[in-house]
Write a protein that holds these residues in place. Structure first.
Motif, PDB file in Angstrom:
ATOM      1  N   THR A  69       0.833  -1.207   0.000  1.00  0.00           N
ATOM      2  CA  THR A  69       0.000   0.000   0.000  1.00  0.00           C
ATOM      3  C   THR A  69       0.863   1.250   0.000  1.00  0.00           C
ATOM      4  O   THR A  69       0.605   2.192  -0.754  1.00  0.00           O
ATOM      5  CB  THR A  69      -0.935  -0.003   1.231  1.00  0.00           C
ATOM      6  OG1 THR A  69      -1.718  -1.190   1.209  1.00  0.00           O
ATOM      7  CG2 THR A  69      -1.832   1.219   1.234  1.00  0.00           C
ATOM      8  N   CYS A  70       1.900   1.233   0.820  1.00  0.00           N
ATOM      9  CA  CYS A  70       2.791   2.403   0.878  1.00  0.00           C
ATOM     10  C   CYS A  70       3.518   2.602  -0.451  1.00  0.00           C
ATOM     11  O   CYS A  70       3.671   3.732  -0.913  1.00  0.00           O
ATOM     12  CB  CYS A  70       3.795   2.250   2.014  1.00  0.00           C
ATOM     13  SG  CYS A  70       3.053   2.429   3.644  1.00  0.00           S
ATOM     14  N   LYS A  73       1.161   4.078  -2.834  1.00  0.00           N
ATOM     15  CA  LYS A  73       0.920   5.479  -2.485  1.00  0.00           C
ATOM     16  C   LYS A  73       2.109   6.346  -2.907  1.00  0.00           C
ATOM     17  O   LYS A  73       1.939   7.442  -3.438  1.00  0.00           O
ATOM     18  CB  LYS A  73       0.675   5.603  -0.993  1.00  0.00           C
ATOM     19  CG  LYS A  73      -0.074   6.834  -0.586  1.00  0.00           C
ATOM     20  CD  LYS A  73      -0.436   6.773   0.873  1.00  0.00           C
ATOM     21  CE  LYS A  73      -1.908   7.008   1.005  1.00  0.00           C
ATOM     22  NZ  LYS A  73      -2.362   7.053   2.379  1.00  0.00           N
ATOM     23  N   ARG A  77       2.102   9.365  -5.577  1.00  0.00           N
ATOM     24  CA  ARG A  77       2.606  10.699  -5.227  1.00  0.00           C
ATOM     25  C   ARG A  77       3.721  11.133  -6.175  1.00  0.00           C
ATOM     26  O   ARG A  77       3.820  12.306  -6.517  1.00  0.00           O
ATOM     27  CB  ARG A  77       3.108  10.738  -3.778  1.00  0.00           C
ATOM     28  CG  ARG A  77       2.042  10.528  -2.736  1.00  0.00           C
ATOM     29  CD  ARG A  77       0.999  11.623  -2.782  1.00  0.00           C
ATOM     30  NE  ARG A  77       0.021  11.466  -1.746  1.00  0.00           N
ATOM     31  CZ  ARG A  77      -1.243  11.131  -1.949  1.00  0.00           C
ATOM     32  NH1 ARG A  77      -1.677  10.950  -3.174  1.00  0.00           N
ATOM     33  NH2 ARG A  77      -2.075  10.995  -0.953  1.00  0.00           N
TER      34      ARG A  77
END
Length: 163
Positions: A69-70, A73, A77
């Motif tokens: 998930t990170c 993300k 970004r």
């Protein structure tokens, strides 16, 4: 039960559930959010590891989900940051173009003001010449009247003498 050296998380205050169950629930929620493949029972295929595996396997699996998930993300970004950089570059170029255009317009305005000032000075000179010419015409008009008067008197005297 023999101790494995790892303790289970204390129960959640509001539910009384143990930490292992809470971890499994979180993993299911994270998996569902991540869009993983779900089985008919509502579990991902990897959730069988959670149901049959040990606490450490559950932790590893939870960390893996969080890491994915990170990473997703961070990638999102980075894409957004790249878009913003491109937009910033475009705006910078547009700003440079506007500054160049502004400089050109200021130079054109300055030149126009200088020409206007020159034209105004020429107009003043022409007005002075017109006033001088009118004064000269006034003098010539008076001189003409005097000449006509003098010539008229001579003509008048020639006519009276010649009679």
């Amino acid at each position: 039960k023999p101790s494995t050296g790892v303790r289970a998380a204390p129960p959640h205050p509001s539910s009384g559930r143990s930490g292992a169950i809470r971890t499994r629930t979180r993993a299911r929620v994270c998996t569902a959010r991540a869009g993983g493949v779900m089985s008919a029972a509502g579990y991902r295929q990897e959730d069988s590891v959670l149901q049959h595996g040990g606490f450490q396997e559950q932790i590893v699996y939870g960390c893996k989900l969080l890491q994915e998930t990170c990473i997703r993300k961070v990638q999102d970004r980075e894409k957004e940051l790249e878009k913003l950089r491109i937009e910033a570059d475009e705006l910078w170029k547009q700003g440079e173009g506007l500054r160049d255009r502004n400089s050109a317009l200021e130079a054109e305005l300055s030149e126009s003001r200088r020409r206007n000032s020159d034209q105004l000075e020429q107009n003043r000179e022409v007005v002075q010449q017109v006033m001088q010419l009118r004064a000269q015409m006034g003098k010539l008009g008076k001189f003409r009247q005097k000449l006509e008067g003098a010539l008229g008197d001579e003509d008048h005297s020639d006519h009276s003498v010649g009679r």
